[in-house]
Design an enzyme around this catalytic site. Structure first.
Site, PDB file in Angstrom:
ATOM      1  N   GLY A 187       5.481   4.316  -8.767  1.00  0.00           N
ATOM      2  CA  GLY A 187       6.258   3.081  -8.960  1.00  0.00           C
ATOM      3  C   GLY A 187       5.353   1.858  -8.918  1.00  0.00           C
ATOM      4  O   GLY A 187       5.494   0.939  -9.743  1.00  0.00           O
ATOM      5  N   HIS A 188       4.405   1.836  -7.964  1.00  0.00           N
ATOM      6  CA  HIS A 188       3.459   0.712  -7.900  1.00  0.00           C
ATOM      7  C   HIS A 188       2.572   0.696  -9.153  1.00  0.00           C
ATOM      8  O   HIS A 188       2.266  -0.375  -9.701  1.00  0.00           O
ATOM      9  CB  HIS A 188       2.564   0.833  -6.672  1.00  0.00           C
ATOM     10  CG  HIS A 188       3.288   0.767  -5.366  1.00  0.00           C
ATOM     11  ND1 HIS A 188       3.475   1.861  -4.566  1.00  0.00           N
ATOM     12  CD2 HIS A 188       3.874  -0.276  -4.726  1.00  0.00           C
ATOM     13  CE1 HIS A 188       4.143   1.521  -3.482  1.00  0.00           C
ATOM     14  NE2 HIS A 188       4.402   0.225  -3.550  1.00  0.00           N
ATOM     15  N   GLY A 234       9.267  -4.376  -8.218  1.00  0.00           N
ATOM     16  CA  GLY A 234      10.087  -3.246  -8.624  1.00  0.00           C
ATOM     17  C   GLY A 234      11.571  -3.521  -8.445  1.00  0.00           C
ATOM     18  O   GLY A 234      11.982  -4.158  -7.470  1.00  0.00           O
ATOM     19  N   GLU A 235      12.375  -3.005  -9.376  1.00  0.00           N
ATOM     20  CA  GLU A 235      13.836  -3.118  -9.225  1.00  0.00           C
ATOM     21  C   GLU A 235      14.348  -2.236  -8.091  1.00  0.00           C
ATOM     22  O   GLU A 235      15.490  -2.364  -7.679  1.00  0.00           O
ATOM     23  CB  GLU A 235      14.526  -2.728 -10.540  1.00  0.00           C
ATOM     24  CG  GLU A 235      14.370  -3.778 -11.619  1.00  0.00           C
ATOM     25  CD  GLU A 235      15.142  -3.448 -12.875  1.00  0.00           C
ATOM     26  OE1 GLU A 235      15.663  -2.315 -12.992  1.00  0.00           O
ATOM     27  OE2 GLU A 235      15.200  -4.313 -13.762  1.00  0.00           O
ATOM     28  N   ARG A 263       8.289   5.241   1.879  1.00  0.00           N
ATOM     29  CA  ARG A 263       8.929   5.821   3.068  1.00  0.00           C
ATOM     30  C   ARG A 263       9.373   7.273   2.852  1.00  0.00           C
ATOM     31  O   ARG A 263       9.762   7.938   3.807  1.00  0.00           O
ATOM     32  CB  ARG A 263      10.120   4.958   3.503  1.00  0.00           C
ATOM     33  CG  ARG A 263       9.671   3.613   4.063  1.00  0.00           C
ATOM     34  CD  ARG A 263      10.823   2.799   4.637  1.00  0.00           C
ATOM     35  NE  ARG A 263      10.356   1.707   5.450  1.00  0.00           N
ATOM     36  CZ  ARG A 263      10.272   0.425   5.039  1.00  0.00           C
ATOM     37  NH1 ARG A 263      10.621   0.097   3.811  1.00  0.00           N
ATOM     38  NH2 ARG A 263       9.835  -0.511   5.855  1.00  0.00           N
ATOM     39  N   GLY A 279       0.808  -1.210   0.000  1.00  0.00           N
ATOM     40  CA  GLY A 279       0.000   0.000   0.000  1.00  0.00           C
ATOM     41  C   GLY A 279       0.841   1.260   0.000  1.00  0.00           C
ATOM     42  O   GLY A 279       2.021   1.233  -0.361  1.00  0.00           O
ATOM     43  N   ALA A 280       0.210   2.399   0.389  1.00  0.00           N
ATOM     44  CA  ALA A 280       0.845   3.719   0.266  1.00  0.00           C
ATOM     45  C   ALA A 280       1.374   3.861  -1.161  1.00  0.00           C
ATOM     46  O   ALA A 280       2.545   4.160  -1.397  1.00  0.00           O
ATOM     47  CB  ALA A 280       1.947   3.905   1.308  1.00  0.00           C
TER      48      ALA A 280
END
Ligand code: PAF
Length: 281
Positions: free
Chosen positions: A36-37, A147-148, A187, A31-32
């Site tokens: 990128g997601h 993700g990388e 983060r 989540g958050a």
């Protein structure tokens, strides 16, 4: 988009999606969600008929003094973002659905799980492998996208999927960065405006180390310079800056094979990671 919170309902819904031999992509998240997601969802949509995205803040991958309690939780916004991105199912188990009281199993992948993130965060990859294996068994996707940005996690999941014959194609998706170069991370919301500015020292140091390695510098010299630059840039400490084989994650002393520069550093109470590909000439 269906919002599902129980394994039994998930199985029925996924079986319906698979009708007519349709393929399923899984995007596991905590989540958050950020761009990128959503790049993982887009890559899943390109490669499969339907995308299932999971949101589960997995307690088993957080150490005792880590940020499990303050990890950002934004379910309403995340669900809206997944729906807008075209997901078929948002899989939102709670902790009891994922880990019923009798749950005792843990998956240890071995190999590269004890270095880098694994050394800095003991038990982290057991927690990741355990929840990802469960997600794989719950959704039974054809492909899964990671993700990388979490490069070591991608390598560990690839190893586990191959070793345990999951028969799932593991797809790595390039890191999405802000225009100034900072890798997107859930983060990053912890950073003050000043820390956000200082955080650029991390990608900049990796970029400079890659250039030095390509000019023939030894790993020892390039990595020491990167570590100093990260601290001079405003970070409080560096957990590691390292050069590893891009595939096996074996440590490298020179740029002799396709490699990955990986780093983790702390600024205020926030720990950031980043990595960069470096290719020999
Ligand atoms: O990368 C993450 O967000 C998590 O480690 C994952 C893969 C969703 C497992 O909890």
């Amino acid at each position: 988009m269906q919002i599902i919170r129980r394994v039994s309902a998930l199985r029925t819904a996924v079986a319906a999606l698979k009708t007519g031999d349709k393929s399923i992509a899984l995007v596991p998240t905590m989540g958050a969600l950020h761009a990128g997601h959503l790049a993982l969802v887009a890559a899943g949509k390109d490669r499969a008929d339907h995308v299932v995205a999971s949101i589960f803040v997995n307690p088993k991958q957080f150490g005792p003094n880590e940020d499990l309690d303050r990890y950002p939780r934004r379910e309403t916004e995340d669900v809206a973002a997944l729906e807008a991105a075209g997901c078929a199912i948002a899989w939102l188990p709670d902790a009891t659905e994922m880990y019923p009281p009798c749950f005792v199993t843990s998956i240890g992948v071995g190999g590269a799980t004890t270095i880098l993130e694994g050394a800095a965060r003991p038990g982290h990859f057991d927690g990741v492998a355990t929840v990802v294996a469960k997600l794989f068994n719950q959704v039974r996707p054809d492909i899964a996208l990671f993700g990388e940005k979490d490069y070591q996690q991608l390598a560990v999941v690839r190893r586990m999927a191959a070793d345990l014959n999951f028969g799932i194609d593991i797809v790595g998706v390039p890191t999405v960065r802000d225009p100034d170069g900072l890798a997107l991370s859930s983060r990053n919301v912890y950073l003050s405006a000043e820390q956000r500015r200082q955080a650029l020292a991390l990608p900049q140091a990796l970029h400079d180390a890659a250039a030095a390695l390509r000019r023939g510098a030894s790993a020892r010299t390039a990595l020491a310079a990167a570590s100093n630059a990260i601290v001079e840039g405003g970070f409080d400490s560096v957990d590691y800056v390292a050069l590893h084989d891009a595939e096996t994650l074996a440590p490298l002393e020179t740029l002799s094979t396709p490699a990955r520069l990986l780093a983790a550093a702390r600024i205020g109470g926030t720990r950031l990671i980043d990595n960069l590909a470096v290719l020999p000439d």
